[in-house]
Write a protein that holds these residues in place. Structure first.
Motif, mmCIF file in Angstrom:
data_model
loop_
_atom_site.group_PDB
_atom_site.id
_atom_site.type_symbol
_atom_site.label_atom_id
_atom_site.label_comp_id
_atom_site.label_asym_id
_atom_site.label_seq_id
_atom_site.Cartn_x
_atom_site.Cartn_y
_atom_site.Cartn_z
ATOM 1 N N SER A 190 -14.014 -5.998 -7.556
ATOM 2 C CA SER A 190 -13.370 -4.718 -7.836
ATOM 3 C C SER A 190 -14.406 -3.607 -7.958
ATOM 4 O O SER A 190 -15.602 -3.865 -8.069
ATOM 5 C CB SER A 190 -12.540 -4.798 -9.127
ATOM 6 N N ASP A 191 -13.918 -2.387 -7.986
ATOM 7 C CA ASP A 191 -14.780 -1.228 -8.183
ATOM 8 C C ASP A 191 -14.652 -0.685 -9.598
ATOM 9 O O ASP A 191 -15.071 0.449 -9.879
ATOM 10 C CB ASP A 191 -14.421 -0.126 -7.180
ATOM 11 N N LEU A 192 -14.082 -1.480 -10.489
ATOM 12 C CA LEU A 192 -13.864 -1.023 -11.856
ATOM 13 C C LEU A 192 -15.169 -0.964 -12.638
ATOM 14 O O LEU A 192 -16.086 -1.760 -12.413
ATOM 15 C CB LEU A 192 -12.888 -1.957 -12.575
ATOM 16 N N THR A 193 -15.244 -0.048 -13.579
ATOM 17 C CA THR A 193 -16.387 0.027 -14.481
ATOM 18 C C THR A 193 -16.237 -1.061 -15.558
ATOM 19 O O THR A 193 -15.165 -1.654 -15.717
ATOM 20 C CB THR A 193 -16.452 1.390 -15.166
ATOM 21 N N ILE A 194 -17.305 -1.295 -16.303
ATOM 22 C CA ILE A 194 -17.240 -2.267 -17.398
ATOM 23 C C ILE A 194 -16.160 -1.864 -18.398
ATOM 24 O O ILE A 194 -15.408 -2.710 -18.898
ATOM 25 C CB ILE A 194 -18.601 -2.392 -18.111
ATOM 26 N N ALA A 195 -16.077 -0.581 -18.671
ATOM 27 C CA ALA A 195 -15.056 -0.096 -19.610
ATOM 28 C C ALA A 195 -13.650 -0.376 -19.092
ATOM 29 O O ALA A 195 -12.757 -0.777 -19.854
ATOM 30 C CB ALA A 195 -15.235 1.401 -19.857
ATOM 31 N N GLN A 196 -13.447 -0.175 -17.801
ATOM 32 C CA GLN A 196 -12.124 -0.429 -17.217
ATOM 33 C C GLN A 196 -11.795 -1.925 -17.193
ATOM 34 O O GLN A 196 -10.650 -2.317 -17.422
ATOM 35 C CB GLN A 196 -12.072 0.151 -15.801
ATOM 36 N N ILE A 197 -12.807 -2.749 -16.909
ATOM 37 C CA ILE A 197 -12.590 -4.205 -16.924
ATOM 38 C C ILE A 197 -12.267 -4.664 -18.342
ATOM 39 O O ILE A 197 -11.368 -5.484 -18.553
ATOM 40 C CB ILE A 197 -13.833 -4.952 -16.386
ATOM 41 N N ALA A 198 -12.999 -4.121 -19.308
ATOM 42 C CA ALA A 198 -12.747 -4.481 -20.709
ATOM 43 C C ALA A 198 -11.322 -4.127 -21.107
ATOM 44 O O ALA A 198 -10.633 -4.914 -21.775
ATOM 45 C CB ALA A 198 -13.745 -3.768 -21.614
ATOM 46 N N ASP A 199 -10.870 -2.963 -20.696
ATOM 47 C CA ASP A 199 -9.502 -2.543 -21.006
ATOM 48 C C ASP A 199 -8.482 -3.437 -20.311
ATOM 49 O O ASP A 199 -7.484 -3.856 -20.918
ATOM 50 C CB ASP A 199 -9.307 -1.086 -20.588
ATOM 51 N N LYS A 200 -8.728 -3.759 -19.054
ATOM 52 C CA LYS A 200 -7.802 -4.601 -18.288
ATOM 53 C C LYS A 200 -7.690 -6.000 -18.889
ATOM 54 O O LYS A 200 -6.605 -6.598 -18.888
ATOM 55 C CB LYS A 200 -8.282 -4.695 -16.837
ATOM 56 N N LEU A 201 -8.806 -6.516 -19.426
ATOM 57 C CA LEU A 201 -8.821 -7.873 -19.958
ATOM 58 C C LEU A 201 -8.668 -7.910 -21.483
ATOM 59 O O LEU A 201 -8.953 -8.921 -22.112
ATOM 60 C CB LEU A 201 -10.113 -8.583 -19.530
ATOM 61 N N PHE A 234 -10.194 -6.481 -24.038
ATOM 62 C CA PHE A 234 -11.296 -6.394 -24.996
ATOM 63 C C PHE A 234 -11.184 -5.048 -25.707
ATOM 64 O O PHE A 234 -10.923 -4.022 -25.070
ATOM 65 C CB PHE A 234 -12.646 -6.491 -24.290
ATOM 66 N N SER A 235 -11.417 -5.046 -27.007
ATOM 67 C CA SER A 235 -11.262 -3.805 -27.772
ATOM 68 C C SER A 235 -12.334 -2.780 -27.412
ATOM 69 O O SER A 235 -12.093 -1.573 -27.498
ATOM 70 C CB SER A 235 -11.301 -4.090 -29.279
ATOM 71 N N GLU A 236 -13.531 -3.263 -27.015
ATOM 72 C CA GLU A 236 -14.613 -2.369 -26.621
ATOM 73 C C GLU A 236 -15.401 -2.996 -25.473
ATOM 74 O O GLU A 236 -15.510 -4.227 -25.388
ATOM 75 C CB GLU A 236 -15.575 -2.114 -27.796
ATOM 76 N N PRO A 237 -16.000 -2.169 -24.596
ATOM 77 C CA PRO A 237 -16.835 -2.707 -23.515
ATOM 78 C C PRO A 237 -17.974 -3.575 -24.032
ATOM 79 O O PRO A 237 -18.324 -4.577 -23.415
ATOM 80 C CB PRO A 237 -17.368 -1.453 -22.816
ATOM 81 N N ASN A 238 -18.543 -3.178 -25.190
ATOM 82 C CA ASN A 238 -19.654 -3.955 -25.749
ATOM 83 C C ASN A 238 -19.237 -5.385 -26.092
ATOM 84 O O ASN A 238 -20.044 -6.312 -26.000
ATOM 85 C CB ASN A 238 -20.206 -3.279 -27.007
ATOM 86 N N HIS A 239 -17.986 -5.561 -26.487
ATOM 87 C CA HIS A 239 -17.496 -6.896 -26.814
ATOM 88 C C HIS A 239 -17.441 -7.760 -25.553
ATOM 89 O O HIS A 239 -17.776 -8.952 -25.597
ATOM 90 C CB HIS A 239 -16.114 -6.812 -27.458
#
Length: 291
Positions: free
Chosen positions: A246-257, A259-264
């Motif tokens: 995908s072309d998603l950012t880490i933040a977008q992947i975290a949201d999709k999966l 995760f409460s925060e990208p760092n998690h």
């Protein structure tokens, strides 16, 4: 990415199953583009040379290799154009589960939905010859259907799939005992359906109506791992898929999966793989990833 749809076998038997020679489908196996399909697939290489990227890992294709592909798994073939001799077996999940009157049948085959062990086996000349004979008999029944063809196909297919399951278990030292219940297989199915939204074991024990101890006991008996291990491996697989395809950012992947925060997400990934998401992407692009 293209998703291929199963084309019903053109024969007198009402089955969502097909058998044939791989090189009759050169548009699939000599095409370097990444794709997936809505069917399960087992490939039997009598002669083979090249490789396959499957489940984000490289499989070397050589003589007497058997490859197991679950539905919707992304694959990228790199076969040489000459010297290939192999057969394919295609089927759809609902057909197979209905065919054997077992809604969890595909989840009981260790080589499907597998994340911990290689998706390939190497067998002997004699073993590949016996398999080829069984496939030829199935093909004959599909092409020249008689009143009892469905029963013959069922018996041949059941025998072949279970023999492969036994051999796969022996090769990779996986327990193969008759289960006391279906909790382990039900859990694997629920993970496939819900892991992007639910990442607590309690979510699944609640759906199954059992305790965590009961679930772990069932999974340990069938797969020799814990419920937590299966969940983490399944979630990790989803993260890797997003990073690669995908072309998603880490933040977008975290949201999709969920995760409460990208760092998690990044911390989870580093804990499971020993490397960062950036290192994983770099290694994968350079062809050096082994995680």
């Amino acid at each position: 990415m293209k998703t291929l749809k199963f084309i019903k076998t053109e024969c007198g038997v009402e089955v969502l199953l097909n058998v044939g020679l791989g090189m009759d489908l050169k548009h699939l196996y000599l095409n370097p583009e990444t794709y997936n399909s809505d069917w399960f697939e087992i490939l039997f290489f009598r002669k083979g040379k090249g490789s396959l990227i499957l489940n984000q890992k490289k499989i070397e294709i050589k003589d007497n290799t058997i490859v197991f592909i679950s539905k919707f798994q992304r694959r990228e073939w790199k076969l040489e154009s000459e010297g290939q001799d192999f057969s394919f077996l295609f089927f759809q999940e609902d057909f197979l589960n209905d065919f054997f009157a077992d809604k969890l049948f595909t989840y009981k085959l260790l080589y499907f939905y597998q994340l911990d062990y290689p998706l390939a086996l190497t067998v002997t000349d004699d073993e590949i010859a016996k398999i080829t004979q069984a496939l030829a008999e199935i093909k004959t029944e599909l092409k020249h259907s008689k009143f009892d063809s469905e029963h013959i196909i069922r018996s041949l297919l059941y025998y072949l799939l279970l023999k492969l399951n036994r051999q796969y278990a022996q090769e990779y030292h996986i327990p193969l005992e008759k289960p006391n219940n279906n909790y382990a297989y039900q859990y694997r199915k629920l993970l496939d359906m819900h892991v992007c939204a639910k990442q607590r074991i309690e979510d699944y024990t609640s759906m199954l109506g059992i305790s965590r101890i009961t679930l772990n006991k069932a999974i340990q008996a069938q797969f020799n791992v814990t419920a937590s291990h299966l969940l983490k491996q399944r979630l990790l697989f989803e993260i890797k898929n997003e990073l690669i395809y995908s072309d998603l950012t880490i933040a977008q992947i975290a949201d999709k999966l969920n995760f409460s925060e990208p760092n998690h997400l990044m911390r989870f990934f580093k804990t499971q793989t020993g490397i960062t998401t950036s290192e994983f992407i770099s290694d994968y692009q350079n062809g050096t990833s082994s995680t």
